[in-house]
Design a protein around this motif. Sequence first.
Motif, PDB file in Angstrom:
ATOM      1  N   TYR A 250       0.830  -1.203   0.000  1.00  0.00           N
ATOM      2  CA  TYR A 250       0.000   0.000   0.000  1.00  0.00           C
ATOM      3  C   TYR A 250       0.865   1.254   0.000  1.00  0.00           C
ATOM      4  O   TYR A 250       0.666   2.152  -0.807  1.00  0.00           O
ATOM      5  N   TYR A 251       1.866   1.303   0.897  1.00  0.00           N
ATOM      6  CA  TYR A 251       2.627   2.558   0.925  1.00  0.00           C
ATOM      7  C   TYR A 251       3.668   2.642  -0.176  1.00  0.00           C
ATOM      8  O   TYR A 251       3.993   3.719  -0.651  1.00  0.00           O
TER       9      TYR A 251
ATOM     10  N   ARG B 111       1.849   3.804  -3.021  1.00  0.00           N
ATOM     11  CA  ARG B 111       1.485   5.213  -2.877  1.00  0.00           C
ATOM     12  C   ARG B 111       2.567   6.102  -3.493  1.00  0.00           C
ATOM     13  O   ARG B 111       2.261   7.128  -4.114  1.00  0.00           O
TER      14      ARG B 111
ATOM     15  N   LYS C  59       2.068   5.775  -7.133  1.00  0.00           N
ATOM     16  CA  LYS C  59       0.846   6.492  -7.485  1.00  0.00           C
ATOM     17  C   LYS C  59       1.125   7.982  -7.579  1.00  0.00           C
ATOM     18  O   LYS C  59       0.739   8.636  -8.545  1.00  0.00           O
ATOM     19  N   THR C  60       1.811   8.521  -6.576  1.00  0.00           N
ATOM     20  CA  THR C  60       2.074   9.957  -6.574  1.00  0.00           C
ATOM     21  C   THR C  60       2.912  10.350  -7.787  1.00  0.00           C
ATOM     22  O   THR C  60       2.690  11.385  -8.395  1.00  0.00           O
TER      23      THR C  60
ATOM     24  N   GLU D 166      -7.484   5.738  -9.212  1.00  0.00           N
ATOM     25  CA  GLU D 166      -6.472   5.404  -8.217  1.00  0.00           C
ATOM     26  C   GLU D 166      -6.994   4.378  -7.220  1.00  0.00           C
ATOM     27  O   GLU D 166      -6.313   3.420  -6.886  1.00  0.00           O
TER      28      GLU D 166
ATOM     29  N   ILE E 191      -5.428   0.520  -6.927  1.00  0.00           N
ATOM     30  CA  ILE E 191      -4.774  -0.009  -5.733  1.00  0.00           C
ATOM     31  C   ILE E 191      -5.592  -1.145  -5.136  1.00  0.00           C
ATOM     32  O   ILE E 191      -5.051  -2.103  -4.594  1.00  0.00           O
TER      33      ILE E 191
END
Lengths: 494, 506
Positions: A433-434, A437, A440-441, B159, B163
């Motif tokens: 998840y992180y 992230r 994703k960013t 998004e 995820i």
Amino acid sequence: MDLGNLASLKLFHPEIVLAGTIILLTILDLVVANKRLMAYVGLAGCLVALAATLELYGTEPTLLFHRMVALDNFALFFKVVTLVALVAAIWMSIGSGEVRQVHLGEYYIVLLTCGFGMFFMASGNNLLMAYLGLELVSLTSYILTGMLPHNRRSAEAALKYLIYGGVASGTMIYGMSWVFGMAGSLDYAAINAAMSQGDGNEAGLFIAFVFILAGFGYKMAFAPFHMWSPDVYQGAPTPFTGFLSVASNAAGLAILIRFFYPAVSTLGQEGIWTFQAFPALQWTDLLVAVSIVTMTWGNLSALNQNNVKRLLAYSGIAHAGYIMMGLVVLNNDGLTAMLFYVVVYLIMNLGAFLVVMVVANATGREDMEAYRGLAWRGAAFPAVCMAVFVFSLTGLPPLAGFIGKLLLFAAIIEGQFYVLAVAAIINTVISLYYYARIAKTMFLDDPGPDDGPVTATASAVPLLGALMVLTVVLGVYWGPLLDYTTGSLGFFMK
Amino acid sequence: MTEHVLSYMVFFPLAGMLVVLILPSGRHDLIRWVSAAATVPPLILGVWLYANFDTTTTGMQFVERAAWIPAFNIEYFIGVDGLSVSMLLLTALLSFLCIFASWGIDKGVKGYFALFLLLDTGMTGVFVALDFVLFYVFWEVMLLPMYFLIGIWGGPRKEYAAIKFFLYTLLGSVLMLVAILALYFYSEPNTFDMTKLMDRSSLYSTTPLAMWPFNVWGWGFQHVVWMALFIGFAIKIPAFPFHTWLPDAHVEAPTAISVILAGILLKMGTYGILRINYPMLPAATADLAFWFLAALGAWNIVYGGLCAMAQTDMKKLVAYSSVSHMGYVMLGMAAFNTQGINGAVLQMFNHGTITAMLFLLVGVIYDRAHHRDINGFGGLAGIMPVYAGFTALAFFASMGLPGLSGFVSEVLVLLGAWPKYHALTIIAALGIVITAGYMLWMMQRVYLGPPNEKYRDLPEINGREIFTLFPLGVIVVVVGVYPRVVLDLLQASLNNINQMVISHLS
């Protein structure tokens, strides 16, 4: 073989080269105005020492300096790891905007001294030598962490590091004194002999070992001795953080393995070690618990971090927990898996910090917002590399991190530690998840109006490319590295 | 040349990706054509494979093996049987067509097509890999491109959808990894060779484990491994309760990626169960098939159908219809007879083609009207007659109208399931009525009735879109009229898989 002082020097040239480089740098610092030269001299010194280390690799295990220092493939392996991390850290420092603010001469001298200390953490064959190596690394790390001028975070981190470090090393040396009291010697072989004769009180040894584990665990950032790591990672100059995250972790692992395996366990058939200090107490249960707590704590804390360096610090704690999975099985497969993981972690984590440095150079920021739409702001290459590194840290094939995890999982499943396996599965999913992230960013978010273009520092690009290619190649064809780590399990025992 | 045909099929798209990466990013059309060219050889080789495949033997064909990591006995070992060939053909065809369905992508074209081709390699690899590590690597290689394809080129909630898909699938695949390692260490000498692990299927212990809750359920080592693998595959199928990623992912993904998701990725779940759970863990399969395949399958059919009926978004409706239709696959393969298992795999193939059509059709209208609200249209049949014709074909095929492919596979599944599970078959048959319900209702609201004035000027479906739909339409009709073109391919291999489990049925 057991060599005296002068005879040992013949087999000591990596250390001699490194120490010579440090002295040369000290002199150069006084006479040279262009401090950039310092970096190149340091780099050259490390490369020569690396060549010398590789040349020694495979020599017959020997004890140097009246049994104080072991020369075996295991020590040489960690020296190679340290030198590679040093080379990468110096290379990163050359292009780092942060490092430009500090006194370059001192910076490189202390950095190399830190690496020099790690040599003795890996090769110390005596509790005293191991402790001295560890303290040399700690002291230099405090200095490097606090080196950024007029930076409150850096100063705060150094102080925290110092206080935690003082407590941990005091605890450790207290534990060592118990071992000395019960074994009558600080020499690893003598301790081993005493253990196999059943000398010493079991409960006493247990307490002593927990204390010693605390000291080593502090270097590797195990829970609950990890509190220093996020602040230090965030406060220290990025190239040094990168170095610290991989080399300090590796050196902590080296000292830990050398103490808990050759010193207090016996190697039996088919690479299975018997822990003989206190057969009645459940030592592995303690290690399993520490491993689970460390990875879970690290991953859960990483979820909400907004500073990428801090996030990588928590991810580093989680990875220390993963690496520890190789410890609980007490066999050579687990050891191989840990050494393999050290190498892949070195590659991918250094890469990640290199990208952090590139972004910090361009924007002066380390928070997640600075990465918004990075791929669309002229930094597609660093962004792609960062994605490769973070997904490798997650453990996705075909990247090197997957192979590292595969070997660790294989070791614990072979040892039938299913609870640990389930915990590691859940942690892997949490960590995605992180890590995702960050990806994703960089890719999914659109850059904001104030987000300027990011250009990669010229010196960073080749290193970044090399680390990324290695991450992919080792994920597809890891046979040679596996042979190398298996071959590095040669210990000097008696 | 011919001995490496499978390797060429797997790695041609990867080579295409490398070429795309070195092309200048401004040359959009060049990138598109190069990508299309990279998917043609696998399609041609797939047809060649179909023609040269020996349908009478049960063993693996076109086998290639080479040492990869000798220290762990990991090999580059690939080969196909009837089951894999049918999926391989589907993959090659849909990948080719989806390149054309992606023609309209104009943001980050280079990245899109590079990732798409990487995805293609991963998908093809999964269907040919016979070494567990290789299988796992291909399986995971699909995740990253999928994450970025949904996440960068998707809709408003891309998004979240990306995820969610990523986390669900990773959970499943890590469980699978642990199961793979458990099988590896249980075998003596340790091996990742899937064919060898199948031969040793009788050795995996079924003695109940001492640990709670397995001692209560009577689960042995084999059952636990079965379950770990099953959860990994059930997430892909997706079986209730692991299906919630699917509507999100489908709705947000660009059209071509929805097609790939529904057409190929969902099949990997059931493919994995048939390829791994059935032959390697037959005793556990026999014990657990009723609850986890048959009953769950029937539940999927009804639950997915009812959810579909409640949707107002066309893509979401099609997504839930996938949940429903994949239920037939699970029910069919749990019947352990010729009709059931053949029907199940034929249903996998048919669902791949029919749902691909449905998503392409939704994509066509979305490109024109920029929304997919079922209630926002009306009378499209009068405005776009050719388009409405294709839609009718796909809808009727999905409903299982005789003469079209969906009918054959669903009937086979129901025929196979009836002797074993009366009640479940009746429930499953109700699913057909539900399907007809939501399909016809959507048909009525979108295509029939008075034309919506707002969309009077919508342009008719264009040549490129017809090009992507036409081959699928032909397959739907041909398989519906003469299903043996696919069934002949499957029969021998599937009977072989079936036989392994049948001996363990109590």
